[in-house]
Design an enzyme around this catalytic site. Sequence first.
Site, short mmCIF file in Angstrom:
data_model
loop_
_atom_site.label_atom_id
_atom_site.label_comp_id
_atom_site.label_asym_id
_atom_site.label_seq_id
_atom_site.Cartn_x
_atom_site.Cartn_y
_atom_site.Cartn_z
N ASP A 13 64.62 14.28 39.54
CA ASP A 13 64.87 15.65 39.06
C ASP A 13 66.36 15.96 38.91
O ASP A 13 66.79 17.09 39.12
CB ASP A 13 64.22 16.70 39.99
CG ASP A 13 62.77 16.36 40.26
OD1 ASP A 13 62.07 16.06 39.30
OD2 ASP A 13 62.36 16.38 41.43
N LYS A 16 68.09 14.23 34.09
CA LYS A 16 68.44 13.08 33.24
C LYS A 16 68.08 13.32 31.78
O LYS A 16 68.75 12.83 30.88
CB LYS A 16 67.69 11.82 33.72
CG LYS A 16 68.05 11.39 35.12
CD LYS A 16 67.18 10.24 35.58
CE LYS A 16 65.75 10.58 35.88
NZ LYS A 16 65.52 11.48 37.03
N GLY A 40 58.78 14.09 35.23
CA GLY A 40 58.76 15.25 34.34
C GLY A 40 60.17 15.46 33.86
O GLY A 40 61.08 15.51 34.67
N HIS A 41 60.38 15.50 32.56
CA HIS A 41 61.72 15.83 32.12
C HIS A 41 61.69 16.98 31.15
O HIS A 41 60.80 17.11 30.32
CB HIS A 41 62.51 14.64 31.55
CG HIS A 41 61.69 13.58 30.92
ND1 HIS A 41 61.07 12.62 31.65
CD2 HIS A 41 61.39 13.35 29.64
CE1 HIS A 41 60.42 11.83 30.82
NE2 HIS A 41 60.59 12.25 29.60
N GLN A 226 62.32 9.28 37.74
CA GLN A 226 62.58 9.47 39.18
C GLN A 226 64.05 9.18 39.47
O GLN A 226 64.88 9.25 38.58
CB GLN A 226 61.65 8.60 40.04
CG GLN A 226 60.20 9.03 40.03
CD GLN A 226 59.40 8.40 38.92
OE1 GLN A 226 59.55 7.24 38.64
NE2 GLN A 226 58.53 9.17 38.30
P1 IMP Z 1 54.26 9.09 43.35
O1 IMP Z 1 55.29 8.57 42.42
O2 IMP Z 1 53.36 10.11 42.73
O3 IMP Z 1 53.50 8.00 44.03
O4 IMP Z 1 55.01 9.89 44.53
C1 IMP Z 1 55.83 9.22 45.49
C2 IMP Z 1 57.03 10.06 45.84
O5 IMP Z 1 57.88 10.15 44.73
C3 IMP Z 1 56.69 11.52 46.20
O6 IMP Z 1 57.61 11.96 47.19
C4 IMP Z 1 56.92 12.28 44.92
O7 IMP Z 1 57.21 13.63 45.13
C5 IMP Z 1 58.13 11.51 44.39
N1 IMP Z 1 58.25 11.59 42.93
C6 IMP Z 1 57.53 10.93 42.01
N2 IMP Z 1 57.94 11.24 40.77
C7 IMP Z 1 58.95 12.10 40.92
C8 IMP Z 1 59.82 12.75 40.00
O8 IMP Z 1 59.75 12.60 38.77
N3 IMP Z 1 60.76 13.59 40.56
C9 IMP Z 1 60.89 13.75 41.89
N4 IMP Z 1 60.12 13.15 42.79
C10 IMP Z 1 59.15 12.32 42.30
#
Ligand code: IMP
Length: 436
Positions: A13, A16, A40-41, A226
């Site tokens: 977040d 980017k 999410g962007h 991420q």
């Molecule tokens: P997962 O990717 O859904 O398996 O989540 C694993 C961890 O990564 C969790 O703490 C999510 O909140 C975090 N996470 C996954 N995608 C994002 C993102 O795009 N932004 C921020 N945190 C993320």
Amino acid sequence: MPGTCIVGLQWGDEAKGKIVDLLTLEHDFVVRYQGGANAGHTVVRDGQTFKLSLLPSGILTSGVTCVITGGVVINPAKLLDELDGLAKQGVTECGKLLISDRAHIVFPWHFAEDRALDVSTSDGENIGTTQRGIGPCYRDKVGRSYAIRLGDMLRDTFADRVRYICDAKNSVLASMGGNHEELDAARIISNYQDFAKRLRGLVADTTETLLNAAEAGQRILFEGAQGSLLDVDHGTYPFVTSSNSSGVGVSAGAGVPGRYIDRVVGVAKAYTSRVGGGPFPTEQDNDTGQHLRDLGNEYGTVTKRPRRCGWFDAVAVRYTARLSGVDALSVMLLDVLSKLPEIQICTAYELDGQRLSTLPSHVDDLRRVKPVYETLPGWQTPITDARAMEDLPERARDYLERISQLVGRPVDIVSVGPDRDQTILARQPLSSTGTS
Ligand code: IMP
């Protein structure tokens, strides 16, 4: 050398999407190399907001080829929704899209497993996944027995494969406890065959496409999803995502050797946020945190969860800037700090009486570190109209300078608002972006 990589240096977040959008016009290809619909962007263009998840941010620019590579896990329903959403928002001229036949597909059993597993971590703290089936899909990719790639969806054997996997997964889900709806193979086959029909024309061997492009000197922009601290191998494991979300993931995910990447832009917020579980040394679970959350609109793009907020952690960002091979920093959301009388930066950690200048590799140690802070005076003036470094108050410039010193990288880009033109180019001009 044709490649640029945009990578997040915190826990995701970092905004980017805005930097990818700015740099897209300098490139022929924009490439997503890992992650899935957990990302999410947000891209703001001429006052219109676009929320993208699987589509590369470059999709809003015609003349650019966007690529979703084999390192990405795809929820096809979500991808088609996003494409339909763009059309609904009136985007008629968009980039060409290619999707790797090697990309793994997220199925309903992955969502069910994600829900079941995230509530059962043994140490009492949940990972807090986005519940988008990402971890289970990557697990099946590595496990191979129950994996389906996009290329498999286009073959005659697809229905048999889904029936076989549904049988196995129904037993797996039953053994996990909880209330799982029995997987309905016929319905899944029919839905996914419809998705495959719609996606067929976009499917390609993108490894070959990108190798040809790199060898021909075409310009490729790699867009990380991420942030580096969520990297499955080098992040704050196990509180990470399931892919290599740092710069080290580009080659594996896209199939393009590192020798073709000559510039890495590391994107970091002027403070820190995190969503989900796991240690966060500079977290401010207090009024300061709430202030940052309110002003930075720190609520998840995908899950709408409130993000945890805290001070800039120079120890963590120095580590991820080194890990991702960052050449220059892009500091985002600087305007969010404008009302604070004082701003803190974490310059080191203390653990058991020892001073640490890098991130401990074990999560239990990271949980126990005490941040060492330096306090800088705030500038307490709005900066959203600044367009050059000289327009910023001296204290804001000092803050950026201190970040740069501590991280050991120059600050090339500063963002002072969500719009494209609310951007300061501190060093090199991005000539073709139309931003001055
Ligand atoms: P997962 O990717 O859904 O398996 O989540 C694993 C961890 O990564 C969790 O703490 C999510 O909140 C975090 N996470 C996954 N995608 C994002 C993102 O795009 N932004 C921020 N945190 C993320």
